[in-house]
Design an enzyme around this catalytic site. Structure first.
Site, PDB file in Angstrom:
ATOM      1  N   ASN A 179      29.745  64.508  42.216  1.00  0.00           N
ATOM      2  CA  ASN A 179      30.549  63.387  41.721  1.00  0.00           C
ATOM      3  C   ASN A 179      30.095  62.846  40.378  1.00  0.00           C
ATOM      4  OD1 ASN A 179      32.129  63.720  43.931  1.00  0.00           O
ATOM      5  ND2 ASN A 179      31.287  61.998  45.085  1.00  0.00           N
ATOM      6  N   ARG A 220      41.626  66.072  43.826  1.00  0.00           N
ATOM      7  CA  ARG A 220      42.212  64.841  43.294  1.00  0.00           C
ATOM      8  C   ARG A 220      41.429  64.306  42.098  1.00  0.00           C
ATOM      9  NH1 ARG A 220      43.847  61.610  46.300  1.00  0.00           N
ATOM     10  NH2 ARG A 220      43.396  59.788  45.053  1.00  0.00           N
ATOM     11  N   PRO A 277      45.404  55.560  46.357  1.00  0.00           N
ATOM     12  CA  PRO A 277      46.253  55.353  45.185  1.00  0.00           C
ATOM     13  C   PRO A 277      45.437  55.325  43.888  1.00  0.00           C
ATOM     14  CG  PRO A 277      45.931  53.305  46.371  1.00  0.00           C
ATOM     15  CD  PRO A 277      45.282  54.369  47.196  1.00  0.00           C
ATOM     16  N   ILE A 278      46.133  55.377  42.748  1.00  0.00           N
ATOM     17  CA  ILE A 278      45.408  55.288  41.468  1.00  0.00           C
ATOM     18  C   ILE A 278      45.973  54.150  40.620  1.00  0.00           C
ATOM     19  CG2 ILE A 278      44.732  57.740  41.435  1.00  0.00           C
ATOM     20  CD1 ILE A 278      47.000  58.158  39.352  1.00  0.00           C
ATOM     21  N   ASP A 279      46.484  53.117  41.297  1.00  0.00           N
ATOM     22  CA  ASP A 279      47.068  51.974  40.568  1.00  0.00           C
ATOM     23  C   ASP A 279      46.080  51.307  39.620  1.00  0.00           C
ATOM     24  OD1 ASP A 279      46.066  51.301  43.320  1.00  0.00           O
ATOM     25  OD2 ASP A 279      46.176  49.296  42.486  1.00  0.00           O
ATOM     26  N   GLN A 280      44.814  51.262  40.005  1.00  0.00           N
ATOM     27  CA  GLN A 280      43.818  50.601  39.140  1.00  0.00           C
ATOM     28  C   GLN A 280      43.535  51.438  37.884  1.00  0.00           C
ATOM     29  OE1 GLN A 280      42.473  47.402  40.022  1.00  0.00           O
ATOM     30  NE2 GLN A 280      44.266  47.682  41.351  1.00  0.00           N
ATOM     31  N   ILE A 308      35.461  51.267  53.027  1.00  0.00           N
ATOM     32  CA  ILE A 308      36.002  51.825  51.784  1.00  0.00           C
ATOM     33  C   ILE A 308      37.323  52.555  52.007  1.00  0.00           C
ATOM     34  CG2 ILE A 308      35.536  53.307  49.795  1.00  0.00           C
ATOM     35  CD1 ILE A 308      33.604  50.928  49.966  1.00  0.00           C
ATOM     36  N   ARG A 367      33.394  72.673  48.974  1.00  0.00           N
ATOM     37  CA  ARG A 367      33.744  71.840  47.819  1.00  0.00           C
ATOM     38  C   ARG A 367      32.539  71.038  47.336  1.00  0.00           C
ATOM     39  NH1 ARG A 367      38.761  68.233  48.493  1.00  0.00           N
ATOM     40  NH2 ARG A 367      38.039  67.870  46.368  1.00  0.00           N
TER      41      ARG A 367
HETATM   42  C1  EPZ Z   1      34.927  58.585  44.599  1.00  0.00           C
HETATM   43  O1  EPZ Z   1      36.267  58.693  45.015  1.00  0.00           O
HETATM   44  C2  EPZ Z   1      34.223  59.832  45.118  1.00  0.00           C
HETATM   45  N1  EPZ Z   1      34.829  61.030  44.509  1.00  0.00           N
HETATM   46  C3  EPZ Z   1      34.340  59.884  46.638  1.00  0.00           C
HETATM   47  O2  EPZ Z   1      33.624  61.024  47.084  1.00  0.00           O
HETATM   48  C4  EPZ Z   1      33.709  58.628  47.213  1.00  0.00           C
HETATM   49  O3  EPZ Z   1      33.868  58.637  48.619  1.00  0.00           O
HETATM   50  C5  EPZ Z   1      34.377  57.390  46.613  1.00  0.00           C
HETATM   51  O4  EPZ Z   1      34.307  57.432  45.169  1.00  0.00           O
HETATM   52  C6  EPZ Z   1      33.728  56.097  47.080  1.00  0.00           C
HETATM   53  O5  EPZ Z   1      32.382  56.091  46.712  1.00  0.00           O
HETATM   54  C7  EPZ Z   1      34.481  61.347  43.241  1.00  0.00           C
HETATM   55  O6  EPZ Z   1      33.715  60.659  42.580  1.00  0.00           O
HETATM   56  C8  EPZ Z   1      35.097  62.598  42.690  1.00  0.00           C
HETATM   57  P1  EPZ Z   1      37.407  54.912  44.847  1.00  0.00           P
HETATM   58  P2  EPZ Z   1      37.361  57.673  44.398  1.00  0.00           P
HETATM   59  O7  EPZ Z   1      38.445  54.918  43.789  1.00  0.00           O
HETATM   60  O8  EPZ Z   1      36.994  57.310  43.023  1.00  0.00           O
HETATM   61  C9  EPZ Z   1      40.927  52.285  46.643  1.00  0.00           C
HETATM   62  C10 EPZ Z   1      33.202  62.900  48.388  1.00  0.00           C
HETATM   63  O9  EPZ Z   1      33.121  63.064  49.597  1.00  0.00           O
HETATM   64  N2  EPZ Z   1      41.597  52.444  45.341  1.00  0.00           N
HETATM   65  O10 EPZ Z   1      36.093  54.290  44.558  1.00  0.00           O
HETATM   66  O11 EPZ Z   1      38.694  58.261  44.655  1.00  0.00           O
HETATM   67  C11 EPZ Z   1      40.807  53.593  47.401  1.00  0.00           C
HETATM   68  O12 EPZ Z   1      41.988  53.858  48.138  1.00  0.00           O
HETATM   69  C12 EPZ Z   1      34.306  62.055  47.811  1.00  0.00           C
HETATM   70  O13 EPZ Z   1      32.404  63.368  47.534  1.00  0.00           O
HETATM   71  C13 EPZ Z   1      42.804  51.806  45.106  1.00  0.00           C
HETATM   72  O14 EPZ Z   1      43.345  51.118  45.978  1.00  0.00           O
HETATM   73  O15 EPZ Z   1      37.158  56.401  45.327  1.00  0.00           O
HETATM   74  C14 EPZ Z   1      39.616  53.350  48.297  1.00  0.00           C
HETATM   75  O16 EPZ Z   1      40.062  52.649  49.449  1.00  0.00           O
HETATM   76  C15 EPZ Z   1      35.239  61.551  48.889  1.00  0.00           C
HETATM   77  N3  EPZ Z   1      43.409  51.955  43.895  1.00  0.00           N
HETATM   78  C16 EPZ Z   1      38.722  52.441  47.461  1.00  0.00           C
HETATM   79  O17 EPZ Z   1      39.561  51.895  46.437  1.00  0.00           O
HETATM   80  C17 EPZ Z   1      42.844  52.716  42.891  1.00  0.00           C
HETATM   81  O18 EPZ Z   1      43.445  52.791  41.793  1.00  0.00           O
HETATM   82  C18 EPZ Z   1      37.550  53.150  46.781  1.00  0.00           C
HETATM   83  O19 EPZ Z   1      38.077  54.294  46.161  1.00  0.00           O
HETATM   84  C19 EPZ Z   1      41.614  53.355  43.147  1.00  0.00           C
HETATM   85  C20 EPZ Z   1      41.002  53.210  44.370  1.00  0.00           C
END
Ligand code: EPZ
Length: 435
Positions: free
Chosen positions: A23, A92, A122-125, A328, A398
């Protein structure tokens, strides 16, 4: 397709070396798009996700090769500013190309990632932050088309400390004119590693490791003069410490800064393990029964959600009842049903799982659903009586390089075989052949 077969019940003993963090490697590889020229990277883990990222960069006109022990990425020219559906649906994290493409090329076309096994994600943020910098997006045919004629620094407040959201916005802000502040930024070590890499390209960033990142935009970035080494993988390290814990063994894990593992180390101590912390190593010994514990996943420096499944496997064999809260992701207990098939006593409603420890687990054929769930099932198999077969191990590939080889190196009776082999004598023969 392949599966993993395990003949469990052996305490693991020895040393396991961790690779670079998946990551951190993914955003850093994608960040090379920001600086024309040849980048050199070391400690990049050999994983399905890193190969997917390199092939995506290749399709965009940025080839890579390994030379003199460094991975070289040539980002001189970007021919296509697109991350197509067939790539994004498999990985993703490809959405991370948005920031660099908008910053360097002023445009980007990226397939919407859609949900995955652990949640809608989602990726709204990401989009909110990039729009604050002056990007305009429209959605058509499942793709987001972004245009950014001129990026301008902004104050950005994230609703939650999203890891890749922080990274996407950061990679756009480094080439925006003026100052950007990202509030409620993610503090994960992998974000900090990306900041350090960006600094070697000439980016001006303050506040890494805190919830506020301040970026002074610059007009251009150039590849570093020396190779950049990716930070060690704290989740891989934590996974192998759990393997030592669940088998009652004695394993030293090297290659990762123990400071990045503090919440996992604390939880393993609570579970009854003895942990010794070195410079770049952590040793776990357990010769007394596992104790039940409560765990709640949180953004860094809290307990990593990526360690939740592995710790659940441990809780299945602990004395007493453990309570695990996943704050999370909304659907990250897929491994619970499979653990139950091995004799575990796990109930969950919503984001809370209750695990009542049992004396033993029985080997079974189980199905992996996502990367960390697969690891959890392997851990359970290592401690089970009899044979365990973990199917759909493409999830595992992966994020874990040579997991079977590393576990075999510390005494596990484990092998990869074709999932067409079901006869027990043939499975035992595969295990003998791999020994
Ligand atoms: C990163 O995912 C990691 N992946 C994940 O690792 C990890 O579990 C996660 O961070 C949490 O630490 C990579 O870095 C490639 P988030 P990411 O955005 O960035 C919500 C693994 O097993 N959210 O921090 O996608 C989201 O739905 C993987 O190695 C929004 O609502 O996670 C989640 O509930 C799995 N809107 C929470 O925030 C947004 O625009 C945290 O997600 C973005 C996120």
């Amino acid at each position: 397709m392949e599966k993993i077969v395990i003949d469990g019940g052996r305490p693991l003993r020895g040393t396991i070396h961790c690779d670079g963090a998946k990551n951190a490697a993914l955003p850093i590889l994608i960040a090379t798009l920001l600086a024309p020229g040849e980048h050199r990277l070391t400690n990049v883990p050999e994983l399905a996700d890193t190969s997917s990222t390199l092939s995506l960069l290749g399709r965009m006109g940025c080839p890579s090769l390994v030379h003199d022990d460094a991975l070289r990425v040539d980002a001189t020219r970007i021919a296509f500013c697109e991350a197509p559906y067939d790539v994004v649906r498999k990985m993703r994290a490809s959405v991370l190309v948005l920031g660099p493409l908008l910053a360097r090329c002023g445009e980007a076309k990226v397939s919407l990632p859609g949900g995955c096994a652990i949640g809608t994600r989602p990726i709204d943020q990401h989009l909110k932050g990039l729009e604050a910098l002056g990007c305009r997006f429209e959605l058509s045919g499942g793709y987001i088309h972004g245009i950014a004629p001129a990026l301008k620094g902004a104050e950005i407040h994230l609703d939650m400390p999203t890891v890749t959201g922080t990274e996407n916005i950061l990679m756009a802000a480094v080439l925006a004119s003026g100052t950007t502040r990202i509030h409620n930024a993610a503090r994960e070590p992998e974000v900090t590693d990306l900041v350090r890499f960006l600094r070697t390209l000439g980016a001006k960033i303050e506040g890494d490791g805190t919830s506020t990142l301040t970026i002074e935009g610059v007009s251009r970035l150039t590849p570093a003069s020396r190779p950049y080494s990716v930070v060690g993988d704290r989740i891989e390290a934590g996974t192998y410490l759990c393997a030592a814990a669940i088998t009652g063994g004695d394993v030293e894990v090297t290659g990762c800064d123990p400071a990045l593992l503090e919440s996992t180390v604390a939880k393993l101590r609570e579970a009854g393990c003895t942990l010794t912390v070195g410079e770049q190593s952590v040793r776990l010994q357990r010769d007394t029964p596992l104790q039940a514990f409560n765990a709640r996943t949180e953004p860094y420096p809290g307990l990593a959600t990526d360690m939740q499944a592995q710790l659940m496997s441990l809780a299945c064999l602990a004395r007493g009842t453990s309570r695990i809260e996943e704050t999370i992701f909304e659907n990250r207990f897929m491994h619970a049903a499979e653990l139950t098939r091995m004799g575990a006593d796990v109930q969950h409603t919503g984001r809370i799982a209750t695990v009542v420890g049992v004396p033993t687990l029985q080997g079974a054929a189980v199905m992996a659903s996502d990367l960390r769930a697969s690891a959890a099932l392997v851990l359970a198999g290592l401690a089970s009586e009899g044979l365990t077969e973990v199917l759909r191990i493409y999830h595992l590939d992966r994020g874990y390089h040579d997991l079977v080889g590393k576990l075999r190196g510390v005494g596990a009776r484990i092998a990869r075989t074709s999932d067409a082999i079901t006869d027990r004598s043939e499975l035992s023969a595969a295990l003998d052949a791999a020994a």
